[in-house]
Design an enzyme around this catalytic site. Structure first.
Site, PDB file in Angstrom:
ATOM      1  N   TYR A   1      46.517  10.310  67.797  1.00 41.25           N
ATOM      2  CA  TYR A   1      45.346   9.597  67.261  1.00 41.25           C
ATOM      3  C   TYR A   1      44.293   9.427  68.351  1.00 41.25           C
ATOM      4  O   TYR A   1      43.104   9.693  68.142  1.00 41.25           O
ATOM      5  CB  TYR A   1      45.797   8.239  66.715  1.00 41.25           C
TER       6      TYR A   1
ATOM      7  N   SER B   1      36.614   5.784  66.686  1.00 41.22           N
ATOM      8  CA  SER B   1      37.544   4.669  66.854  1.00 41.22           C
ATOM      9  C   SER B   1      37.319   4.054  68.236  1.00 41.22           C
ATOM     10  O   SER B   1      36.683   4.668  69.100  1.00 41.22           O
ATOM     11  CB  SER B   1      38.983   5.205  66.763  1.00 41.22           C
TER      12      SER B   1
HETATM   13  P1  NAP Z   1      43.035   4.162  55.200  1.00 41.66           P
HETATM   14  O1  NAP Z   1      42.883   3.058  54.226  1.00 41.66           O
HETATM   15  O2  NAP Z   1      44.382   4.649  55.558  1.00 41.66           O
HETATM   16  O3  NAP Z   1      42.125   5.375  54.719  1.00 41.66           O
HETATM   17  C1  NAP Z   1      42.281   6.679  55.190  1.00 41.66           C
HETATM   18  C2  NAP Z   1      41.610   7.613  54.208  1.00 41.66           C
HETATM   19  O4  NAP Z   1      41.800   8.967  54.642  1.00 41.66           O
HETATM   20  C3  NAP Z   1      42.221   7.501  52.821  1.00 41.66           C
HETATM   21  O5  NAP Z   1      41.228   7.675  51.865  1.00 41.66           O
HETATM   22  C4  NAP Z   1      43.181   8.679  52.812  1.00 41.66           C
HETATM   23  O6  NAP Z   1      43.519   9.140  51.534  1.00 41.66           O
HETATM   24  C5  NAP Z   1      42.341   9.696  53.544  1.00 41.66           C
HETATM   25  N1  NAP Z   1      43.148  10.813  53.985  1.00 41.66           N
HETATM   26  C6  NAP Z   1      44.142  10.812  54.897  1.00 41.66           C
HETATM   27  N2  NAP Z   1      44.698  12.038  54.982  1.00 41.66           N
HETATM   28  C7  NAP Z   1      44.047  12.818  54.091  1.00 41.66           C
HETATM   29  C8  NAP Z   1      44.178  14.171  53.701  1.00 41.66           C
HETATM   30  N3  NAP Z   1      45.103  14.996  54.238  1.00 41.66           N
HETATM   31  N4  NAP Z   1      43.345  14.656  52.756  1.00 41.66           N
HETATM   32  C9  NAP Z   1      42.417  13.854  52.195  1.00 41.66           C
HETATM   33  N5  NAP Z   1      42.247  12.560  52.512  1.00 41.66           N
HETATM   34  C10 NAP Z   1      43.066  12.053  53.446  1.00 41.66           C
HETATM   35  O7  NAP Z   1      42.413   3.705  56.575  1.00 41.66           O
HETATM   36  P2  NAP Z   1      40.920   3.375  57.001  1.00 41.66           P
HETATM   37  O8  NAP Z   1      41.037   2.347  58.039  1.00 41.66           O
HETATM   38  O9  NAP Z   1      40.025   3.133  55.857  1.00 41.66           O
HETATM   39  O10 NAP Z   1      40.546   4.733  57.744  1.00 41.66           O
HETATM   40  C11 NAP Z   1      39.321   5.419  57.558  1.00 41.66           C
HETATM   41  C12 NAP Z   1      38.901   6.028  58.875  1.00 41.66           C
HETATM   42  O11 NAP Z   1      38.581   4.984  59.780  1.00 41.66           O
HETATM   43  C13 NAP Z   1      40.002   6.858  59.558  1.00 41.66           C
HETATM   44  O12 NAP Z   1      39.425   8.000  60.159  1.00 41.66           O
HETATM   45  C14 NAP Z   1      40.518   5.910  60.617  1.00 41.66           C
HETATM   46  O13 NAP Z   1      41.091   6.590  61.698  1.00 41.66           O
HETATM   47  C15 NAP Z   1      39.231   5.207  61.000  1.00 41.66           C
HETATM   48  N6  NAP Z   1      39.414   3.952  61.722  1.00 41.66           N
HETATM   49  C16 NAP Z   1      40.000   2.872  61.124  1.00 41.66           C
HETATM   50  C17 NAP Z   1      40.129   1.681  61.836  1.00 41.66           C
HETATM   51  C18 NAP Z   1      40.739   0.438  61.256  1.00 41.66           C
HETATM   52  O14 NAP Z   1      40.871  -0.551  61.961  1.00 41.66           O
HETATM   53  N7  NAP Z   1      41.098   0.403  60.000  1.00 41.66           N
HETATM   54  C19 NAP Z   1      39.668   1.624  63.155  1.00 41.66           C
HETATM   55  C20 NAP Z   1      39.100   2.728  63.720  1.00 41.66           C
HETATM   56  C21 NAP Z   1      38.957   3.888  62.996  1.00 41.66           C
HETATM   57  P3  NAP Z   1      44.901   8.629  50.850  1.00 41.66           P
HETATM   58  O15 NAP Z   1      44.655   7.223  50.400  1.00 41.66           O
HETATM   59  O16 NAP Z   1      45.076   9.587  49.729  1.00 41.66           O
HETATM   60  O17 NAP Z   1      45.966   8.719  51.900  1.00 41.66           O
END
Ligand code: NAP
Length: 250
Positions: free
Chosen positions: A155, A142
């Protein structure tokens, strides 16, 4: 020879039902990889996209808030697909509150999923990769791997920790054929950022400092994942590659 070709490779992607994980799974599939999608929710949409790319899709239901399922994920992948070539530690959560009010529950939940499970899944996959003398691990870090942020202490700790672990594992495993790198997404339109996007002041402030002039779309992330999963990156170890519309350049 196309150095970005992932034909014959098997990729495990955690949190592949939605958002960045789904986009990464689709990009790896389009490059030819068999996909093992790991998560706790239905993954029908991801399955459809992966199969439309003409490669196999396997689903493993697992809750990554504990280390209990991690060895089983690696074993089932090897049993079903023959090997585990690529691991993408993408699953992650975020909890928002001022540091003075932040609870131990919100600390543990985020650290357990984002950092502890990512490390122990890397360890389980890494053992197999080191035996074979090849493998690619990609951690989804991130901007909070570089910056402090506000109202997200666990986080920031988890993502800064993940960047450190990426470097440590690279140092231990680079000479043994295993590449460990990370991608640091900027601000992307996913569930993770819904609260920010719904806050007009924060949303405008964020947008105003993105040189690209727009938030990232999930489809913006796949190219970096394919690069770090492929032989094109064989001499790339321990980097945290920002895909952030220029945010860190500002
Ligand atoms: P998201 O749509 O909330 O996706 C998060 C994913 O992680 C979902 O598939 C979720 O599953 C899964 N997850 C969370 N807790 C879990 C658990 N206990 N067991 C299994 N799966 C779990 O958000 P995203 O933005 O795509 O995030 C993906 C990654 O990118 C994360 O590590 C996040 O920190 C990182 N990131 C995102 C951004 C951004 O701007 N969006 C920026 C920097 C980094 P469920 O749907 O079942 O909850």
């Amino acid at each position: 020879m196309n150095p970005f070709d992932l034909g014959g490779r098997t990729a495990v992607v955690t949190g592949a039902n939605t958002g960045l994980g789904q986009s990464i799974a689709l990009a790896l599939a389009e490059a030819g990889a068999t996909i093992v999608a790991v998560g706790r929710s239905a993954m029908d949409e991801t399955r459809a996209g992966v199969e439309a790319a003409g490669v196999s899709f396997h689903e493993i239901r697992a809750d990554l808030s504990t280390t209990e399922p991690l060895k089983g994920i690696v074993e089932e992948t090897i049993l079903t697909c023959g090997a585990l070539d690529i691991l993408v530690n993408n699953a992650g959560i975020i909890r928002r509150a001022d540091a003075v009010d932040f609870t131990e529950e919100d600390w543990d939940a985020v650290i357990d999923t984002n950092l502890k499970s990512a490390f122990f899944l890397s360890q389980a996959a890494g053992k197999h990769m080191l035996e074979r003398g090849r493998g690619k691990i990609i951690n989804i870090a991130s901007l909070l791997s570089f910056q402090g942020g506000i109202r997200i202490p666990s986080y920031t700790a988890s993502k800064s920790g993940l960047a450190g672990l990426t470097r440590l594992l690279a140092c231990e495993w680079a000479a043994r054929g295993v590449n460990v790198n990370a991608i640091a997404p900027g601000y992307f339109v996913t569930n993770n950022t819904q609260a920010l996007r719904e806050d007009p002041d924060r949303s405008a402030a964020i947008l105003s400092r993105i040189p690209a002039g727009r938030w990232g779309q999930p489809s913006d992330i796949g190219g970096a994942a394919v690069f770090l999963a492929s032989s094109a990156s064989d001499y790339v170890h321990g980097i945290v590659l920002a895909v952030d519309g220029g945010w860190l350049a500002r």
